[in-house]
Every structure is written in C-alpha cells, then in structure tokens.
Design a protein around this motif. Structure first.
Motif, PDB file in Angstrom:
ATOM      1  N   ALA A  51     -95.246 -63.798   7.249  1.00 54.36           N
ATOM      2  CA  ALA A  51     -95.802 -62.683   6.469  1.00 54.36           C
ATOM      3  C   ALA A  51     -96.959 -61.973   7.152  1.00 54.36           C
ATOM      4  CB  ALA A  51     -96.268 -63.199   5.102  1.00 54.36           C
ATOM      5  N   ALA A  52     -97.530 -62.556   8.195  1.00 51.81           N
ATOM      6  CA  ALA A  52     -98.704 -61.935   8.818  1.00 51.81           C
ATOM      7  C   ALA A  52     -98.559 -61.800  10.331  1.00 51.81           C
ATOM      8  CB  ALA A  52     -99.962 -62.735   8.469  1.00 51.81           C
ATOM      9  N   ALA A  53     -98.414 -62.911  11.026  1.00 55.67           N
ATOM     10  CA  ALA A  53     -98.459 -62.867  12.493  1.00 55.67           C
ATOM     11  C   ALA A  53     -97.319 -62.015  13.075  1.00 55.67           C
ATOM     12  CB  ALA A  53     -98.400 -64.291  13.051  1.00 55.67           C
ATOM     13  N   ILE A  54     -96.084 -62.257  12.625  1.00 57.66           N
ATOM     14  CA  ILE A  54     -94.950 -61.493  13.157  1.00 57.66           C
ATOM     15  C   ILE A  54     -95.051 -60.008  12.791  1.00 57.66           C
ATOM     16  CG2 ILE A  54     -92.450 -61.195  13.032  1.00 57.66           C
ATOM     17  CD1 ILE A  54     -92.195 -64.212  12.833  1.00 57.66           C
ATOM     18  N   PRO A  55     -95.350 -59.638  11.520  1.00 60.13           N
ATOM     19  CA  PRO A  55     -95.518 -58.199  11.221  1.00 60.13           C
ATOM     20  C   PRO A  55     -96.637 -57.532  12.015  1.00 60.13           C
ATOM     21  CG  PRO A  55     -95.184 -59.440   9.202  1.00 60.13           C
ATOM     22  CD  PRO A  55     -95.361 -60.448  10.289  1.00 60.13           C
ATOM     23  N   ILE A  56     -97.759 -58.255  12.198  1.00 57.53           N
ATOM     24  CA  ILE A  56     -98.863 -57.676  12.973  1.00 57.53           C
ATOM     25  C   ILE A  56     -98.432 -57.452  14.419  1.00 57.53           C
ATOM     26  CG2 ILE A  56    -101.160 -58.135  13.914  1.00 57.53           C
ATOM     27  CD1 ILE A  56    -101.806 -59.561  11.263  1.00 57.53           C
ATOM     28  N   GLY A  57     -97.765 -58.454  15.002  1.00 58.32           N
ATOM     29  CA  GLY A  57     -97.287 -58.307  16.372  1.00 58.32           C
ATOM     30  C   GLY A  57     -96.282 -57.169  16.510  1.00 58.32           C
ATOM     31  N   TYR A  58     -95.395 -57.046  15.532  1.00 57.56           N
ATOM     32  CA  TYR A  58     -94.398 -55.976  15.569  1.00 57.56           C
ATOM     33  C   TYR A  58     -95.060 -54.609  15.421  1.00 57.56           C
ATOM     34  CZ  TYR A  58     -90.203 -53.273  14.505  1.00 57.56           C
ATOM     35  OH  TYR A  58     -89.195 -52.335  14.532  1.00 57.56           O
ATOM     36  N   ARG A 288     -92.637 -38.474  10.402  1.00 57.78           N
ATOM     37  CA  ARG A 288     -91.651 -39.297  11.110  1.00 57.78           C
ATOM     38  C   ARG A 288     -92.213 -39.851  12.417  1.00 57.78           C
ATOM     39  NH1 ARG A 288     -87.965 -40.627   7.321  1.00 57.78           N
ATOM     40  NH2 ARG A 288     -87.383 -38.798   6.104  1.00 57.78           N
ATOM     41  N   ASN A 289     -93.487 -40.183  12.382  1.00 60.33           N
ATOM     42  CA  ASN A 289     -94.150 -40.726  13.570  1.00 60.33           C
ATOM     43  C   ASN A 289     -94.509 -42.186  13.262  1.00 60.33           C
ATOM     44  OD1 ASN A 289     -95.776 -41.366  15.763  1.00 60.33           O
ATOM     45  ND2 ASN A 289     -96.797 -39.378  15.787  1.00 60.33           N
ATOM     46  N   PHE A 290     -93.542 -43.068  13.472  1.00 64.74           N
ATOM     47  CA  PHE A 290     -93.759 -44.470  13.135  1.00 64.74           C
ATOM     48  C   PHE A 290     -94.768 -45.160  14.055  1.00 64.74           C
ATOM     49  CE2 PHE A 290     -89.725 -43.560  11.049  1.00 64.74           C
ATOM     50  CZ  PHE A 290     -89.938 -44.143   9.800  1.00 64.74           C
ATOM     51  N   PRO A 291     -94.839 -44.836  15.350  1.00 63.48           N
ATOM     52  CA  PRO A 291     -95.905 -45.413  16.174  1.00 63.48           C
ATOM     53  C   PRO A 291     -97.301 -45.074  15.655  1.00 63.48           C
ATOM     54  CG  PRO A 291     -94.194 -44.568  17.576  1.00 63.48           C
ATOM     55  CD  PRO A 291     -93.853 -44.114  16.184  1.00 63.48           C
ATOM     56  N   ALA A 292     -97.510 -43.837  15.179  1.00 65.67           N
ATOM     57  CA  ALA A 292     -98.816 -43.460  14.631  1.00 65.67           C
ATOM     58  C   ALA A 292     -99.103 -44.231  13.346  1.00 65.67           C
ATOM     59  CB  ALA A 292     -98.869 -41.955  14.377  1.00 65.67           C
ATOM     60  N   ALA A 293     -98.076 -44.419  12.506  1.00 65.63           N
ATOM     61  CA  ALA A 293     -98.261 -45.200  11.283  1.00 65.63           C
ATOM     62  C   ALA A 293     -98.628 -46.641  11.612  1.00 65.63           C
ATOM     63  CB  ALA A 293     -96.989 -45.152  10.437  1.00 65.63           C
ATOM     64  N   ALA A 294     -97.963 -47.211  12.623  1.00 67.80           N
ATOM     65  CA  ALA A 294     -98.292 -48.572  13.039  1.00 67.80           C
ATOM     66  C   ALA A 294     -99.703 -48.645  13.613  1.00 67.80           C
ATOM     67  CB  ALA A 294     -97.273 -49.055  14.070  1.00 67.80           C
ATOM     68  N   ALA A 295    -100.085 -47.628  14.378  1.00 67.94           N
ATOM     69  CA  ALA A 295    -101.441 -47.594  14.929  1.00 67.94           C
ATOM     70  C   ALA A 295    -102.474 -47.514  13.816  1.00 67.94           C
ATOM     71  CB  ALA A 295    -101.590 -46.409  15.880  1.00 67.94           C
ATOM     72  N   MET A 296    -102.177 -46.740  12.775  1.00 67.70           N
ATOM     73  CA  MET A 296    -103.089 -46.641  11.633  1.00 67.70           C
ATOM     74  C   MET A 296    -103.252 -48.001  10.963  1.00 67.70           C
ATOM     75  SD  MET A 296    -104.931 -44.381  10.100  1.00 67.70           S
ATOM     76  CE  MET A 296    -105.967 -44.373   8.649  1.00 67.70           C
ATOM     77  N   SER A 297    -102.171 -48.748  10.833  1.00 62.39           N
ATOM     78  CA  SER A 297    -102.259 -50.064  10.212  1.00 62.39           C
ATOM     79  C   SER A 297    -103.074 -51.024  11.069  1.00 62.39           C
ATOM     80  CB  SER A 297    -100.857 -50.630   9.976  1.00 62.39           C
ATOM     81  OG  SER A 297    -100.204 -50.927  11.194  1.00 62.39           O
ATOM     82  N   ILE A 298    -102.953 -50.929  12.384  1.00 62.15           N
ATOM     83  CA  ILE A 298    -103.735 -51.790  13.280  1.00 62.15           C
ATOM     84  C   ILE A 298    -105.220 -51.451  13.181  1.00 62.15           C
ATOM     85  CG2 ILE A 298    -104.171 -52.393  15.681  1.00 62.15           C
ATOM     86  CD1 ILE A 298    -101.634 -53.623  14.591  1.00 62.15           C
TER      87      ILE A 298
END
Length: 326
Positions: A51-58, A288-298
């Motif tokens: 629930a945490a480590a794998i989603p964060i890494g992804y 539709r910019n999923f890398p930016a969404a992931a960067a925002m979450s990081i």
C-alpha cells in the motif's frame, strides 16, 4: 601472600567462567525477541510494501517519464521535466498557500481544543466525565459525506438554523458564503467539528495511562489542579499530542473531497484547483499529464514527511520512556 594471589586468580576465573554462560543466554534471548518482533511486524511490512512502498516507487518512476501527447504517443525517460512542469505551473504556489492557510488556522485550534477538553474530561471522573466523552465523540460519527451534507445545510441561509449570523454579515445566498476567501474558515469549522471528539478520546486515553501515584505525589507536594495539568499531565502526554498533530497534518494535506464538493454547490465560485491534490487531479485527468501528477504526489509526500519528522522529534513521539519523562 602467595595464597591470597592464588585465591584471587581462582575467584576471577570462576567469575569469568560464569559470565560466559550469562552472555550466551542473553544473546539467545535477544535472538528470540528479534525473531518474535519480525514475526509481529511481518503483516505490517507486507501491508506497507503493497500500500505504500510499491505505489511510491511507481509514482517516482512515472514522474521521471515524458508525458504522452497526440504528436508523440511514445513515452520515455524525461528526467526532472515533470517536476519542472509542476513547480512552474501558475497554480502551484496558490494551492500550497491555500492549504497552509487552512493548516495555520485549523491545526492550532484543533490541538488546543483537543488538549483542553481532554484535560477537562480527565479532571471530571465518574458519570459526568463518561457522558462528556460520549457527547464529544458523537460528531465524529458524521464523517465524510454526512459531515459535508450537514455543513451545506448550516451554510445555506434559506434553511440554516444559524441564518441570522449570515444575514447579519450581509450574506444572503450560499454562493456569497462559499467563496475562495471564506473557504479556509469553512474547512476549519468542518474539520474541527468532525475530528475533535475522536482525538479527545485518544488523548484522554493517554492521560488515563499515567499512574495515579504521580498525581498523588504531586498533590502531597502542594500542586493544585492547574499545576497538575500544566506541569504533570501536559509533559507526559506530549507524544500523544504529537501523534494527533501528525495525523491531522497528514489528513490536511490530503484534502480533496471537501473543496471539490464546495465548488459544486457554490456554482464555481471556488477555484477548481484550490488544493494541491486537486492540482494533481487536474494534471492527470484534465491535462492528461500523468508524469506531472506523479511528480505532484511526490512533492506532497516530501513536504508531509519533512513536517512530520519535525513533529516526531519535537514531540518525542517515538522516544524511550526516560526521554518522554524529561
């Protein structure tokens, strides 16, 4: 003299021979305790991994990719391009200003309210204290959508039982009340009402864990109720206060549902990307910019962890018993 030296050497040899088995037993006991600790931690470690480590890494992996476009549907390594896109977005700073404004109002009020009411409940044993714990906990049952619906009813001047307050401030419609400027105060009231009862019970549990002998000794030394609360109870429940602050901090940075639905009922008077989570949602499903969404979450994760670590060390949340007592 020779006899004395011989006896001394013999005694030392006996002590050394006896110390070796004791060290072996301690090592064996330590190994057993370590195995038991790992067995108990295994379910949590599995849950943390899934629930945490794998989603964060992804998410970190996705944040380093290039966004797919109609011209170039192929993605590849983009380096820090997604992070640059997020940080340079015109909405980025405003979303964090909004959420920190809520935090600056809500967290101090929450912690002061929780600690003050928990101390009052603890100082009122018997049926009265039990009744107050139940009454304080009741609003906690109105979580999520139920709490939101209740506040929509309270904020609507045409139906609210406190309509006279809104009319006294010259606010006659729901749209006039639910504006971007008023949203931090509205969210503060909603979150305080929803969470204060639960945290009162948790902090009160920490107070109940303090041995009565400590209070009796302080009373014998002449401490009154105020001194007991300020000098004895507050220092001993500091880790509990830190835990409450940490959990509420994490919850505050995840705000999405409340501002999203407030925009719906206000007919668009609240910004669509008011909170950082809403901006991440917009990157993913509008741009539709999923890398930016992931960067925002990081970025949100790093900020939350940094503030959380500060709270943990300042509150002694995971310190040993001697450090907590200090």
């Amino acid at each position: 003299m020779t006899t004395t030296v011989t006896e001394t050497l013999t005694t030392a040899q006996r002590r050394g021979a006896g110390a070796a088995p004791r060290r072996s037993r301690r090592r064996a006991l330590h190994r057993v305790e370590a195995r038991g600790a790992w067995v108990l931690m295994a379910p949590y470690m599995l849950l943390f991994l899934v629930a945490a480590a794998i989603p964060i890494g992804y998410a970190f992996y996705i944040s380093l990719q290039k966004p797919a476009t109609l011209v170039n549907p192929q993605t590849g390594f983009g380096g820090l391009e997604a992070f640059v896109t997020v940080v340079t977005d015109y909405r980025f700073v405003d979303t964090f200003v909004n959420i920190f404004t809520v935090m600056a109002i809500w967290l101090p009020l929450m912690i002061l309210g929780v600690v003050g009411l928990a101390l009052l409940v603890h100082a009122s044993p018997g049926r009265f204290g039990g009744s107050m714990r139940f009454i304080y906990f009741v609003p906690g049952a109105l979580a999520g959508i139920a709490n939101f619906v209740l506040w929509v009813y309270l904020l609507n001047p045409t139906e609210s039982p406190i309509a006279f307050l809104w009319q006294g401030m010259g606010l006659d419609t729901l749209k006039e009340i639910t504006t971007t400027e008023n949203l931090p105060w509205i969210l503060t009231a909603m979150l305080f009402f929803q969470g204060v009862g639960t945290w009162i019970i948790i902090v009160n549990g920490g107070l109940n864990g303090i041995p009565d002998e400590i209070f009796e000794a302080a009373s014998l030394d002449g401490a009154n109720a105020w001194q007991l609360a300020w000098r004895i109870k507050l220092p001993l429940i500091r880790p509990w206060i830190g835990y409450a602050a940490l959990m509420n901090l994490a919850y505050g940075f995840q705000l999405f549902l409340e501002p999203y639905l407030m925009r719906q009922i206000s007919a668009g008077s609240i910004d669509a990307e008011w909170a950082p989570t809403q901006l991440g949602y917009a990157f993913a499903f509008t741009n539709r910019n999923f890398p930016a969404a992931a960067a925002m979450s990081i970025i949100l994760l790093v900020i939350t962890l940094a503030i959380g670590i500060f709270i943990v060390f300042k509150s002694g949340l995971f310190g040993d018993e001697k450090e907590k007592a200090r």
